[in-house]
Write an enzyme that holds these catalytic residues in place. Structure first.
Site, PDB file in Angstrom:
ATOM      1  CD1 TRP A 113      -4.140 -17.834 -38.601  1.00 43.15           C
ATOM      2  CD2 TRP A 113      -4.879 -18.067 -36.508  1.00 43.15           C
ATOM      3  NE1 TRP A 113      -4.338 -16.574 -38.093  1.00 43.15           N
ATOM      4  CE2 TRP A 113      -4.793 -16.684 -36.797  1.00 43.15           C
ATOM      5  CE3 TRP A 113      -5.326 -18.441 -35.235  1.00 43.15           C
ATOM      6  CZ2 TRP A 113      -5.126 -15.693 -35.869  1.00 43.15           C
ATOM      7  CZ3 TRP A 113      -5.670 -17.457 -34.322  1.00 43.15           C
ATOM      8  CH2 TRP A 113      -5.561 -16.098 -34.647  1.00 43.15           C
ATOM      9  CG  ASN A 114     -10.163 -18.846 -35.903  1.00 44.80           C
ATOM     10  OD1 ASN A 114     -10.150 -19.365 -37.021  1.00 44.80           O
ATOM     11  ND2 ASN A 114     -11.147 -18.065 -35.506  1.00 44.80           N
ATOM     12  CE  LYS A 135      -3.990 -19.714 -47.924  1.00 45.04           C
ATOM     13  NZ  LYS A 135      -3.512 -19.585 -46.521  1.00 45.04           N
ATOM     14  CB  ALA A 136      -5.391 -25.560 -45.067  1.00 51.10           C
ATOM     15  N   GLY A 139     -11.763 -15.033 -42.476  1.00 48.57           N
ATOM     16  CA  GLY A 139     -10.582 -14.333 -41.966  1.00 48.57           C
ATOM     17  C   GLY A 139     -10.944 -12.904 -41.620  1.00 48.57           C
ATOM     18  CD  GLU A 157     -19.424 -16.810 -42.725  1.00 46.98           C
ATOM     19  OE1 GLU A 157     -19.513 -16.044 -41.745  1.00 46.98           O
ATOM     20  OE2 GLU A 157     -20.408 -17.256 -43.326  1.00 46.98           O
ATOM     21  CG  LEU A 158     -15.306 -10.970 -44.033  1.00 51.02           C
ATOM     22  CD1 LEU A 158     -15.400  -9.697 -44.838  1.00 51.02           C
ATOM     23  CD2 LEU A 158     -14.128 -11.826 -44.476  1.00 51.02           C
ATOM     24  CB  CYS A 162     -15.190 -14.595 -36.100  1.00 54.82           C
ATOM     25  SG  CYS A 162     -16.023 -16.115 -36.504  1.00 54.82           S
ATOM     26  CD  GLU A 203     -18.488 -20.813 -44.228  1.00 56.76           C
ATOM     27  OE1 GLU A 203     -18.085 -20.805 -43.053  1.00 56.76           O
ATOM     28  OE2 GLU A 203     -17.762 -21.000 -45.210  1.00 56.76           O
TER      29      GLU A 203
HETATM   30  P1  NAD Z   1      -4.536 -11.727 -41.361  1.00 59.85           P
HETATM   31  O1  NAD Z   1      -5.608 -10.799 -41.743  1.00 59.85           O
HETATM   32  O2  NAD Z   1      -3.171 -11.520 -41.910  1.00 59.85           O
HETATM   33  O3  NAD Z   1      -4.947 -13.232 -41.728  1.00 59.85           O
HETATM   34  C1  NAD Z   1      -6.212 -13.793 -41.438  1.00 59.85           C
HETATM   35  C2  NAD Z   1      -6.316 -15.065 -42.299  1.00 59.85           C
HETATM   36  O4  NAD Z   1      -6.374 -14.686 -43.662  1.00 59.85           O
HETATM   37  C3  NAD Z   1      -5.092 -15.983 -42.190  1.00 59.85           C
HETATM   38  O5  NAD Z   1      -5.523 -17.319 -42.216  1.00 59.85           O
HETATM   39  C4  NAD Z   1      -4.250 -15.658 -43.425  1.00 59.85           C
HETATM   40  O6  NAD Z   1      -3.509 -16.753 -43.904  1.00 59.85           O
HETATM   41  C5  NAD Z   1      -5.307 -15.282 -44.423  1.00 59.85           C
HETATM   42  N1  NAD Z   1      -4.858 -14.277 -45.383  1.00 59.85           N
HETATM   43  C6  NAD Z   1      -4.157 -13.148 -45.137  1.00 59.85           C
HETATM   44  N2  NAD Z   1      -3.956 -12.465 -46.274  1.00 59.85           N
HETATM   45  C7  NAD Z   1      -4.552 -13.184 -47.253  1.00 59.85           C
HETATM   46  C8  NAD Z   1      -4.718 -13.008 -48.663  1.00 59.85           C
HETATM   47  N3  NAD Z   1      -4.269 -11.911 -49.294  1.00 59.85           N
HETATM   48  N4  NAD Z   1      -5.379 -13.961 -49.355  1.00 59.85           N
HETATM   49  C9  NAD Z   1      -5.891 -15.049 -48.737  1.00 59.85           C
HETATM   50  N5  NAD Z   1      -5.780 -15.267 -47.428  1.00 59.85           N
HETATM   51  C10 NAD Z   1      -5.136 -14.340 -46.689  1.00 59.85           C
HETATM   52  O7  NAD Z   1      -4.438 -11.708 -39.834  1.00 59.85           O
HETATM   53  P2  NAD Z   1      -3.882 -12.696 -38.740  1.00 59.85           P
HETATM   54  O8  NAD Z   1      -2.789 -12.005 -38.001  1.00 59.85           O
HETATM   55  O9  NAD Z   1      -3.619 -14.089 -39.216  1.00 59.85           O
HETATM   56  O10 NAD Z   1      -5.173 -12.706 -37.845  1.00 59.85           O
HETATM   57  C11 NAD Z   1      -5.561 -11.477 -37.279  1.00 59.85           C
HETATM   58  C12 NAD Z   1      -6.941 -11.083 -37.600  1.00 59.85           C
HETATM   59  O11 NAD Z   1      -7.589 -11.929 -38.518  1.00 59.85           O
HETATM   60  C13 NAD Z   1      -7.761 -11.162 -36.345  1.00 59.85           C
HETATM   61  O12 NAD Z   1      -7.687  -9.949 -35.666  1.00 59.85           O
HETATM   62  C14 NAD Z   1      -9.129 -11.449 -36.830  1.00 59.85           C
HETATM   63  O13 NAD Z   1      -9.786 -10.234 -37.051  1.00 59.85           O
HETATM   64  C15 NAD Z   1      -8.953 -12.095 -38.153  1.00 59.85           C
HETATM   65  N6  NAD Z   1      -9.281 -13.518 -38.165  1.00 59.85           N
HETATM   66  C16 NAD Z   1     -10.586 -13.835 -38.255  1.00 59.85           C
HETATM   67  C17 NAD Z   1     -10.955 -15.156 -38.262  1.00 59.85           C
HETATM   68  C18 NAD Z   1     -12.403 -15.544 -38.347  1.00 59.85           C
HETATM   69  O14 NAD Z   1     -12.761 -16.649 -37.938  1.00 59.85           O
HETATM   70  N7  NAD Z   1     -13.275 -14.692 -38.900  1.00 59.85           N
HETATM   71  C19 NAD Z   1      -9.986 -16.150 -38.177  1.00 59.85           C
HETATM   72  C20 NAD Z   1      -8.639 -15.779 -38.093  1.00 59.85           C
HETATM   73  C21 NAD Z   1      -8.305 -14.450 -38.102  1.00 59.85           C
END
Ligand code: NAD
Length: 475
Positions: free
Chosen positions: A150-151, A174-175, A227, A249-250, A283, A457
Site C-alpha cells: 500500500w505504500n 494482488k493489489a 512487503g 523486495e522486502l 523501504c 526490479e
Molecule cells: P504486513 O507485513 O502485514 O503487510 C505488508 C504487505 O504484505 C501488505 O501489502 C499486505 O497486504 C501483504 N501481506 C501480508 N501478509 C501477506 C501474505 N500472507 N501473503 C501475501 N501478502 C501479504 O504489514 P503492514 O502492517 O501492512 O506493513 C508493515 C510492514 O510491512 C512495514 O513495517 C514494512 O516493513 C513492510 N512493508 C514494506 C514495504 C516495502 O515497500 N518493502 C511496503 C509495505 C510494507
C-alpha cells in the site's frame, strides 16, 4: 469521485463471487470512502485459467506490438494523472505532489520496459563441430502472481507488471486492499490500451489466502512480492516448496553516513527529504543516521529544524508536505517504537507524538543517541522517525551500517572521492547512493541483499526476472 473497486478477471470487472467487500478508509479523516471486492477461491481459479489463456496469446504477439500497446497505456496514464493521483492521496494519504510523481514514475517505468521488450536478446555459442548451430532464446516464464503493498499503490505494480508484460508474461496482480482504487485505474489504462483479455487480472482479498492459493497453483510460474521481510520469508518458502521462481523486495533499515567533510547543506536537505517522503513509509527511507562526531551537534540542529518545519496535513490540501500514516497499525507501531527508544535512553529533539485525534497524523520525529537495543534500531521503523547517532572512525560507521540483517539501501555524504569509493564498496546493501538521492529509476536495478530480498526490479535485471533461457542445438 472515489469509486468502489472491483476484481478484473478474464476481461470483466466484477464483484467477488461471494459478494463480499472490504472497507477502504481515508487515513486523513478515518472515514470509509468506499469498498473493495474480495475474491473467493473460485474467483482465483478463474483468474488463473484466464492468465494461462492470456499468456498463450500475449507471448505470440511480437515484442514490437506488445511495446506499442504498453506505450498507449502510458499515454492514458499520463492523460489521467490528476484523477489517479487524487485517488492515491485519498486512499493512501501522501501529499498530492508525491502522488503525481508516483503516477509519472509509473508511466516512465512502463515506457522503459516497453522499449526493453524489443531487446530480450539470446546469443549464439560457437559449436565444437561443423554444421552445428548452438544458440539461446529468452522465453517468458508464464503466468505471474504479483503481490504489491500500500505504500506506493501504483508504482510497485508497474515495476512488476510492466516488466512481466514486456517479457511476454500474463499477470495476476494482488493489489493492496487498503489502496485499491488507484491500482484499478492503472490496470484500466492497460486494458483500454489493448492488452488482450486474460493477460491482466486484478484481485483483492485475504492476502494470506490469496498468496497460498496462487503460489501453490501449478499454472503460476513466477511470484513477485513487495512487503515486509516476515511475510516475504513465508512466501519465499512457499515458492520454494512449489519450485516457483521468486523475486522478493522486502524491508530495509537504511544507514545514512555523513562524514565530517560532507557538504552539510546537501546532506541535510537530501536526507530530510528522503526521510520524510511518504511519511517515512518507504523501504529505502534512511533510518539510522550515522554522523561523524565533529559535526554531530550541527547536523542534529539543522536536521531537527528541517523536520520541525514540515507542514503535516491532509494530502489533498495545498501546502501539505507530509500526509498521515497510511493506517492505524502504522500509527500504533510508530508510537510504540518512539516510546521504546525513549525508554532505552534516546532523546527526542523534535516530534514524538500523534497530531490531533482524527486522522493518522504523526509528527516528524528526530531521536538522538538511541541505544542499539531499542526496537527502532533493529526493526524497520517504516514511519517518520529518524535516529541520529555519532560515530568516530570510518570503520565504526561501517560496522554499525552492516550490523543488521537488512541490506536494501544505504546513503553517504563526503567530499572525499577516496572515502566515497570506500563506502560504496564496504556497505552490505543492494543499493548505495553517495552525495545525492539517486535510487529508484526505471533503468537502474532496485533490490536488496541479506534479509532485504532476492532479485532486482528495474533495469535489465528487472525484465530478466520474467524470462527463462532456452538452449537450442541444431544441425
Ligand atoms: P504486513 O507485513 O502485514 O503487510 C505488508 C504487505 O504484505 C501488505 O501489502 C499486505 O497486504 C501483504 N501481506 C501480508 N501478509 C501477506 C501474505 N500472507 N501473503 C501475501 N501478502 C501479504 O504489514 P503492514 O502492517 O501492512 O506493513 C508493515 C510492514 O510491512 C512495514 O513495517 C514494512 O516493513 C513492510 N512493508 C514494506 C514495504 C516495502 O515497500 N518493502 C511496503 C509495505 C510494507
Amino acid at each position: 469521485m472515489y469509486q468502489d473497486s472491483l476484481l478484473h478477471i478474464d476481461g470483466r470487472w466484477r464483484p467477488g463471487s461471494a459478494n463480499e467487500t472490504i472497507a477502504v478508509i481515508n487515513p486523513a479523516t478515518e472515514e470509509e470512502v468506499g469498498t473493495v471486492a474480495k475474491a473467493t477461491e473460485s474467483d482465483l481459479e478463474e483468474a488463473v485459467g484466464a492468465a494461462r489463456r492470456g499468456f498463450l496469446i500475449w507471448r505470440k504477439i511480437p515484442a514490437l506490438e506488445r511495446a506499442k500497446i504498453m506505450l498507449r497505456a502510458s499515454a492514458l496514464i499520463r492523460e489521467r494523472e490528476d484523477k489517479i493521483a487524487r485517488l492515491i492521496s485519498t486512499e493512501q494519504g501522501k501529499p498530492l505532489y508525491e502522488a503525481i510523481n508516483e503516477v509519472r514514475a509509473a508511466a516512465e517505468t512502463n515506457d522503459w520496459f516497453a522499449e526493453e521488450a524489443t531487446r530480450t536478446y539470446g546469443r549464439v555459442i560457437p559449436s565444437r563441430g561443423g554444421g552445428i548451430h548452438q544458440f539461446t532464446v529468452r522465453e517468458p516464464v508464464g503466468p505471474v502472481a504479483a503481490f504489491t503493498p500500500w505504500n506506493f499503490p501504483i508504482i510497485q505494480i508497474a515495476c512488476k507488471m510492466s516488466a512481466a508484460l514486456a517479457a511476454g508474461c500474463s499477470v495476476i496482480v494482488k493489489a493492496p486492499e487498503e489502496t485499491p482504487a488507484s491500482p484499478s485505474e492503472l490496470l484500466r489504462a492497460f486494458i483500454e490500451a489493448g492488452v488482450p483479455t486474460g493477460v491482466l487480472n486484478l484481485v483483492f482479498g485475504n492476502p494470506a489466502q490469496v498468496s497460498q492459493y496462487l503460489i501453490s497453483h501449478p499454472l503460476i510460474q513466477k511470484v513477485s512480492f513487495t512487503g515486509s521481510t516476515a511475510v516475504g520469508k513465508q512466501l519465499a518458502s512457499l515458492a520454494g516448496l512449489h519450485m516457483k521462481r521468486a523475486t522478493m523486495e522486502l524491508g530495509g533499515h537504511a544507514p545514512a553516513i555523513v562524514f565530517a567533510d560532507a557538504d552539510l547543506d546537501a546532506a541535510v536537505n537530501g536526507l530530510s527529504s528522503a526521510k520524510f517522503k511518504n511519511a517515512g513509509q518507504v523501504c529505502i527511507s534512511p533510518t539510522r543516521f550515522l554522523i561523524q562526531e565533529s559535526i554531530f551537534e550541527t547536523f542534529v540542529e539543522r536536521f531537527s529544524e528541517k523536520a520541525a518545519a514540515i507542514r503535516v496535513g491532509n494530502g489533498l490540501t495545498s501546502g501539505t508536505m507530509m500526509g498521515p500514516l497510511a493506517n492505524e497499525r502504522r500509527l500504533n507501531a510508530i508510537d510504540a517504537i518512539v516510546s521504546d527508544a525513549v525508554d532505552f535512553g534516546g532523546e527526542i529533539r523534535t516530534g514524538g507524538k500523534r497530531i490531533g485525534n482524527r486522522g493518522y497524523f504523526y509528527e516528524p520525529t528526530v531521536i538522538v543517541n538511541p541505544s542499539n537495543e531499542a526496537r527502532g534500531m533493529n526493526e524497520e521503523p517504516f514511519g517518520p522517525v529518524a535516529f541520529l547517532s555519532p560515530f568516530r572512525t570510518f570503520d565504526d560507521a561501517i560496522e554499525e551500517a552492516n550490523r543488521l540483517p537488512y541490506g536494501l539501501a544505504a546513503y553517504a555524504y563526503t567530499r572525499s572521492s577516496t572515502t566515497a569509493a570506500a563506502v560504496g564498496m564496504a556497505v552490505e546493501s543492494g543499493m548505495v547512493s553517495i552525495n545525492h538521492l539517486g535510487l529508484s529509476l526505471p533503468e537502474t536495478p532496485f533490490g536488496g541483499v541479506k534479509d532485504s530480498g532476492i532479485g532486482s526490479e528495474g533495469g535489465t535485471e528487472g525484465i530478466d526476472a520474467y524470462l527463462s533461457t532456452k538452449f537450442i542445438s541444431q544441425i
